[in-house]
Design a protein around this motif. Structure first.
Motif, PDB file in Angstrom:
ATOM      1  N   THR A  54     -17.456 125.874  51.269  1.00 26.17           N
ATOM      2  CA  THR A  54     -18.773 126.083  50.262  1.00 26.17           C
ATOM      3  C   THR A  54     -19.679 126.401  51.637  1.00 26.17           C
ATOM      4  OG1 THR A  54     -18.296 123.750  51.667  1.00 26.17           O
ATOM      5  CG2 THR A  54     -18.137 124.159  49.274  1.00 26.17           C
ATOM      6  N   LYS A  55     -21.241 126.546  51.505  1.00 29.10           N
ATOM      7  CA  LYS A  55     -21.713 126.456  52.441  1.00 29.10           C
ATOM      8  C   LYS A  55     -22.492 125.571  53.054  1.00 29.10           C
ATOM      9  CE  LYS A  55     -25.908 129.340  51.687  1.00 29.10           C
ATOM     10  NZ  LYS A  55     -25.568 131.255  52.729  1.00 29.10           N
ATOM     11  N   THR A  56     -22.754 125.301  54.051  1.00 24.80           N
ATOM     12  CA  THR A  56     -22.652 124.623  54.715  1.00 24.80           C
ATOM     13  C   THR A  56     -24.363 125.001  55.241  1.00 24.80           C
ATOM     14  OG1 THR A  56     -21.833 124.442  57.123  1.00 24.80           O
ATOM     15  CG2 THR A  56     -21.245 123.075  54.514  1.00 24.80           C
ATOM     16  N   ASP A  57     -24.416 124.188  56.637  1.00 27.16           N
ATOM     17  CA  ASP A  57     -25.774 124.581  57.616  1.00 27.16           C
ATOM     18  C   ASP A  57     -25.126 125.154  58.029  1.00 27.16           C
ATOM     19  OD1 ASP A  57     -27.873 122.903  56.387  1.00 27.16           O
ATOM     20  OD2 ASP A  57     -27.799 121.031  57.115  1.00 27.16           O
ATOM     21  N   ASP A  96     -17.179 116.529  51.929  1.00 26.30           N
ATOM     22  CA  ASP A  96     -19.423 116.634  51.864  1.00 26.30           C
ATOM     23  C   ASP A  96     -20.228 115.583  51.312  1.00 26.30           C
ATOM     24  OD1 ASP A  96     -18.036 115.558  49.194  1.00 26.30           O
ATOM     25  OD2 ASP A  96     -18.098 117.315  47.606  1.00 26.30           O
ATOM     26  N   GLU A 103     -22.782 116.685  52.739  1.00 24.41           N
ATOM     27  CA  GLU A 103     -23.972 117.499  52.436  1.00 24.41           C
ATOM     28  C   GLU A 103     -25.180 116.795  51.843  1.00 24.41           C
ATOM     29  OE1 GLU A 103     -23.883 120.642  53.098  1.00 24.41           O
ATOM     30  OE2 GLU A 103     -22.684 120.309  54.906  1.00 24.41           O
TER      31      GLU A 103
END
Length: 434
Positions: free
Chosen positions: A21-24, A416, A419
């Motif tokens: 997944t896309k994260t900071d 997650d 998030e």
């Protein structure tokens, strides 16, 4: 993994990678020029990395066995190394300080890296979380000394050969790998034997392994004494084998965090760093993201986020929040991590979670695992004795939190849920303004 990516970027290498997944963290890597994709597809691999002669593949055990890209690289005879093996290669020719333990190693490693950096040691530190001081999980001030988090999962830490090693805890965990707690303890003993000749081992007082001991208000070789809480911070003296060093200040709440600081100080003193520089460095330490991180801290509302995903870690968070807010109602939101961990420690989870005044429970975060028949959050909920408990979906998070009158709110878990924190913070901050 992202700390390794930063290391290779700093050394002029081209870096690309996959994440679920896309994260900071992935956003920050992309800002550095790292090519990150989120679909498990060989077609998504950048063409320049398909050259078997000059591409190194680094993986973490979190990657599932059926991962298409991972299996492609193996089948095409690329050099494929586990993350821990790469860390072992990087640290082998340095003075290496490694921190192991089922809890506390990320915070301890980040404190240690910060102390060395602030004392002008030429250090490279690989952290398991994002340091608030550096906005990164990678600290670079030179290459002669390395600080590394020694991960017991999948026996990964056995690739290291440290000059100094620390052991924070040996509680049962990762039973999906070890089968039983005794096997996990054996692996920690094996890790201690990886020390280089004349190396130094630091162990929490009370653990069944010999070494330089550390603790809090006890008879350990290094221990915090004369502890005071002043304006939400610990102030204490450090008893060493030779003398007592006075006037240390540490800004993180919780005795578990103070214990981590004592180990980092013990390793730093044995390394040879001076008292006053260490005291100044510790006072400037800001913590690790998602380790008892204050998102909101006002007189009327406190919102804290923590990575705790084991019953003992939840107990430590509970101790810290009760110490800082002894007479306030506490709402905890917990996302269990892994079906196997939930199964193996269900009774312990139920006991630790029952301590909070109010509890919201999210579905189990599977990570690398497939569901296990009968192991669900509904099942876990039945074991929790707290009457103020509820199973919710992520879409209900904000409305359920707003419906509570608790002035102290905790989000807890390694999945997650992290998030969701920014959205919770936004909603609570907006409500407070209104």
């Amino acid at each position: 993994m992202s700390a390794l990516a930063r290391y290779f970027v700093a050394n002029g290498k081209s870096v690309a990678g996959y994440d679920k997944t896309k994260t900071d963290i992935t956003n920050a890597l992309e800002d550095l020029g790292v090519k990150v994709h989120f679909e498990d597809s060989v077609a998504a691999i950048p063409a320049e990395f398909l050259n078997v002669d000059d591409t190194l593949i680094v993986y973490t055990p979190a990657i599932p066995k059926g991962h298409a890209e991972f299996n492609y690289f193996k089948d095409q005879n690329f050099e494929v190394l586990k993350r821990s093996a790469v860390l072992g290669e990087i640290t082998r020719d340095t003075f290496c300080l490694a921190v192991a333990g089922t809890h506390g190693k990320t915070t301890t490693t980040s404190i240690l890296g910060h102390l060395l950096y602030e004392c002008n040691v030429p250090v490279t530190a690989f952290l398991g979380g994002v340091s608030e001081n550096y906005d990164s999980n990678f600290i670079l001030n030179g290459t002669e000394v390395t600080v590394v988090e020694a991960d017991e999962y999948d026996r990964s830490f056995l690739t290291l050969s440290p000059d100094m090693a620390g052991l924070t805890s040996m509680d049962a965990d990762h039973l999906d790998i070890y089968g039983e707690a005794e096997e996990l303890k054996k692996s920690f003993v094996e890790f201690t034997k990886k020390l280089k000749p004349n190396g130094k081992l630091f162990v929490k007082n009370g653990l069944p392994i010999e070494g330089i001991t550390y603790g809090i208000e006890d008879d350990a070789d290094y221990s915090a004494q004369n502890i005071r809480i002043i304006n939400g911070s610990y102030e204490f003296d450090l008893k060493t084998p030779n003398q007592t060093l006075q006037n240390f200040k540490f800004n993180l709440p919780g005795r578990h965090n103070l214990s981590n600081a004592i180990m980092a100080l013990a390793m730093s003193v044995e390394y040879g760093l001076p008292h006053q520089q260490l005291a100044n460095a510790l006072a400037s330490y800001s913590g690790v993201r998602r380790r008892f991180t204050y998102q909101i801290k006002t007189d009327d509302l406190v919102f804290i986020d923590d990575y705790a995903h084991h019953p003992e870690e939840i107990n430590a968070v509970h101790q810290a929040v009760r110490e800082m807010y002894p007479n306030k109602k506490v709402l905890a939101i917990f996302q269990p991590h892994l079906f196997s961990r939930t199964r193996d420690f269900a009774d312990e989870f139920a006991k630790s979670l029952s301590q909070f005044d109010e509890l919201l429970l999210l579905d189990i975060y599977p990570a690398r695992e497939l569901p296990i028949d009968g192991i669900t959050t509904e099942w876990l909920l039945t074991k929790i004795e707290n009457k103020n408990k509820k199973l919710i979906q992520k879409s209900e998070l904000i409305s359920e939190i707003k419906a509570s009158n608790a002035p102290v709110i905790l989000t807890i878990g390694a999945g997650d849920i992290g998030e969701q924190v920014k959205y919770i913070k936004q909603a609570l901050s907006l409500e407070n303004k209104l």
